[in-house]
Design a protein around this motif. Structure first.
Motif, PDB file in Angstrom:
ATOM      1  N   LYS A 242       1.910 -46.202  52.404  1.00  0.00           N
ATOM      2  CA  LYS A 242       3.291 -46.162  52.790  1.00  0.00           C
ATOM      3  C   LYS A 242       3.835 -47.533  52.993  1.00  0.00           C
ATOM      4  N   LEU A 243       4.926 -47.907  52.038  1.00  0.00           N
ATOM      5  CA  LEU A 243       5.306 -49.365  51.863  1.00  0.00           C
ATOM      6  C   LEU A 243       6.721 -49.468  52.636  1.00  0.00           C
ATOM      7  N   ALA A 244       6.932 -50.263  53.535  1.00  0.00           N
ATOM      8  CA  ALA A 244       8.171 -50.397  54.144  1.00  0.00           C
ATOM      9  C   ALA A 244       8.655 -51.587  53.779  1.00  0.00           C
ATOM     10  N   VAL A 245      10.146 -51.700  53.675  1.00  0.00           N
ATOM     11  CA  VAL A 245      10.932 -53.052  53.500  1.00  0.00           C
ATOM     12  C   VAL A 245      11.933 -53.115  54.648  1.00  0.00           C
ATOM     13  N   GLU A 246      12.111 -54.266  55.111  1.00  0.00           N
ATOM     14  CA  GLU A 246      13.019 -54.460  56.147  1.00  0.00           C
ATOM     15  C   GLU A 246      13.802 -55.935  55.893  1.00  0.00           C
ATOM     16  N   ILE A 247      15.072 -55.880  56.139  1.00  0.00           N
ATOM     17  CA  ILE A 247      15.782 -57.103  56.018  1.00  0.00           C
ATOM     18  C   ILE A 247      16.672 -57.163  57.541  1.00  0.00           C
ATOM     19  N   PRO A 248      15.995 -57.656  58.541  1.00  0.00           N
ATOM     20  CA  PRO A 248      16.554 -57.322  59.850  1.00  0.00           C
ATOM     21  C   PRO A 248      18.106 -58.065  59.919  1.00  0.00           C
TER      22      PRO A 248
END
Ligand code: GCU
Length: 613
Positions: A242-248
């Motif tokens: 599972k790959l997660a991307v975040e741009i806080p």
């Protein structure tokens, strides 16, 4: 380790069958585990004594490889014959070219052996890699007397896996670097820049988990900039994760499962609050990618770049590229530039010229340049050293050029500042050449369809009219912009001929002049007809700018060049003395008169805009 040639280009092999190593992960510096920069013992080996036996056969390809300097041997007894010693050899600093470290090596072209001893105990289950930022031109790498890899090409990074080969103490890392020029090389034998040799950029060990996030591309979705697209690739045993991307800062997050090949593409809706990256506002956002086995973070700017008719559009708006050419050299300190500070110095000088753009000539510069350009807001043209008279028919030469292009795009494709990939400089109009360059253009487009593609082409003069300058290189049909070098008033005619120039440019595309200029010795003052005087150079700029503005499609320029640079082709005593003097800044860092001519022109465009017809 999977060979990550993005385009399945046959990995380049060195003479003796070793495959030329490639960059394994993006941004390896963030994974640095042991910095190997500093003093290395070095043996200068002009006769390749440490590499070939007296029958000129390489020691390291013998069935029982021994006898070469890669063994880093010390006599076991007083009767033991060993005719070299790294321990007793002088040192060279890494990163740094060897030419500017020792005046006896200023013109040295040949092999130098570097040796570094180190100890390293990695965390359990991690993989170990050696990263070399650049080694000019050809290098072979040995660890504890065993060959572990090699590389061709002096300006791109490569990684070599050392997992399971490193001891807690007493490792001997030996790297042979050879900067000799070859007709079939890229670049080939004649260049107008100094052939700096050595380990010219950072060298360090980095570690990764068994399954690593080896590649990722982050940017606005091509064709739909209202969305952010992130594609990523895992390499290792656990490809399905599972790959997660975040741009806080944008309160954005998304996740997806990688497929059986370890690939995943994620999309996020770009909020209205997203500030587009531009020279005026170089906004960047931290983007985090995580999966069970690995995590990376990258500061990225979001922008679009495209061509429409004869306009270049940045974020949908027409732009004029106020540029300058830059060589990767720090004239003050001398030698190849390599550090963040060098990049800040050079790009700071370009900012002083009111530039929003720079051409990094004629080879991939160190990666600090694109990072600092991202921060400062300077758009970039990046180039590979397909320069002048390359061996167009030689398949190895083509594979070499393709792999350098692949390496450059892999390394810098997440940099917002980079808008143009350039394939070549001043190459002759020949069928074999055009076929060669068309292959590179198609590679660049398949590797990265989001940027413009170009080449610095040449101008020819109409046989019946010395003032009629024709740009009809057939390659122009395949590039996104028309870029050419013109030297009217310096190599071609005199200052008087400049105002009389009439242009005949075949393709209706944005024109970005890739070079013009004149030599001037900083501090040499005379009337403006005196070659090499500051006045002549300034007058050439004063005359050339209005002449170029008569080109309806003119959308940018990069005069040759920001500062004087070393060249072995410049031999005029008391004037050139080994320097190309076309800089707007002297080797001493002092501005010449022409600097303010160009800076004023650029300030005018910045403040009043360039009348884009
Ligand atoms: C050429 C070339 C440069 C060179 C310059 C010059 O056009 O592209 O590499 O240094 O002209 O002659 O000064």
């Amino acid at each position: 380790m999977k060979r990550l040639c993005l385009l399945g280009i046959a990995c380049l092999s060195l003479g003796n069958g070793t495959l030329s190593a490639r960059q394994y992960v993006l941004n390896p510096k963030a994974r640095m585990a042991l910095n190997l920069d500093g003093k290395w013992n070095a043996i200068v080996d002009p006769y390749d004594t440490g590499y070939y036996n007296y029958r000129h056969q390489p020691f390291d390809s013998a069935p029982d490889p021994r006898g070469g300097f890669f063994e880093d041997r010390i006599p076991a007894t007083k009767s033991d014959l060993v005719e070299y010693s790294f321990d007793h050899s002088p040192t060279l600093t890494v990163p740094k070219d060897w030419n500017s470290q020792d005046s006896r090596l200023q013109l040295y072209e040949g092999a130098v052996w570097y040796r570094r001893l180190f100890g390293f105990s990695p965390r359990e289950g991690t993989r170990i890699f050696l990263h070399i930022g650049a080694a000019n031109y050809e290098s072979e790498v040995y660890l504890n007397s065993r060959k572990v890899g090699g590389h061709i090409g002096g300006f791109t990074p490569f990684d070599i896996e050392l997992t399971g080969m490193v001891k807690p103490m007493g490792n001997s890392l030996v790297i042979r670097v050879d900067n000799r020029r070859h007709p079939e090389g890229v670049p080939t034998v004649n260049t107008d820049w100094w052939n700096y040799g050595g380990l010219t950029r950072d060298v360090y060990l980095f570690t990764t988990p068994a399954t690593v996030l080896s590649r990722y591309t982050i940017g606005l979705k091509p064709g739909d900039p209202s969305r952010i697209e992130v594609s990523a690739e895992l390499d290792g045993p656990q490809l399905s994760q599972k790959l997660a991307v975040e741009i806080p800062e944008l309160h954005l997050a998304a996740a997806a499962q990688t497929d059986s090949r370890g690939h995943a593409i994620l999309e996020l809706q770009a909020p209205a609050s997203l500030a587009r990256w531009s020279p005026e506002h170089p906004a960047r956002y931290e983007v985090r990618l995580t999966c069970a086995s690995d995590a990376v973070a990258e500061k990225v700017g979001f922008r679009t770049i495209e061509v429409r008719g004869s306009d270049i559009l940045l974020n949908g708006e027409p732009i004029f590229l106020r540029g300058i050419c830059i060589h990767e050299e720090n004239p003050i300190r001398g030698g190849r530039a390599y550090s963040r500070e060098d990049s800040q110095l050079l790009l700071g000088w370009a900012k002083g010229l009111n530039c929003n753009y720079a051409r990094l000539a004629h080879y991939p510069h160190n990666e600090n340049m694109a990072e600092v350009a991202d921060e400062l807001g300077i758009l970039l043209w990046e180039e590979i050293p397909v320069y002048w008279t390359i061996s167009w028919e030689n398949p190895d030469t083509l594979a070499n050029a393709r792999s350098q292009l692949d390496d450059l795009i892999v390394r810098d494709h997440n940099r917002a500042s980079v808008i143009i990939w350039s394939m070549a400089n001043e190459t002759p109009v020949l069928d074999a050449r055009t076929k060669f360059l068309r292959q590179l253009i198609s590679d660049a487009r398949s590797l990265d369809g989001t940027r413009l593609v170009s080449a610095a082409m040449e101008v020819r003069t109409a046989p019946d009219n010395p003032h009629r300058k024709i740009v009809d290189d057939p390659l122009g049909e395949f590039t996104d912009i028309q870029s050419f070098n013109e030297y009217v008033g310096w190599y071609d005619g005199t200052l008087e001929s400049i105002p009389q120039v009439e242009w005949a440019i075949k393709y209706r595309k944005p024109v970005v002049i890739s070079e013009f200029g004149a030599d001037a010795v900083q501090g040499l003052h005379a009337d403006n007809l005196t070659r090499f005087s500051e006045e002549y150079q300034a007058e050439l700029y004063r005359k050339t700018i209005p002449m170029l503005r008569r080109i309806p499609e003119l959308r940018g320029m990069t005069p040759w060049i920001l500062c004087d640079f070393r060249s072995p082709r410049r031999l005029l005593p008391n004037v050139e003395d080994g320097w190309n003097r076309k800089g707007l800044i002297g080797e001493n860092g002092v501005r010449k008169e022409a600097f303010s001519v160009l800076a004023a022109f650029y300030a005018g465009i910045r403040d009043q805009g360039f009348l884009l017809r």
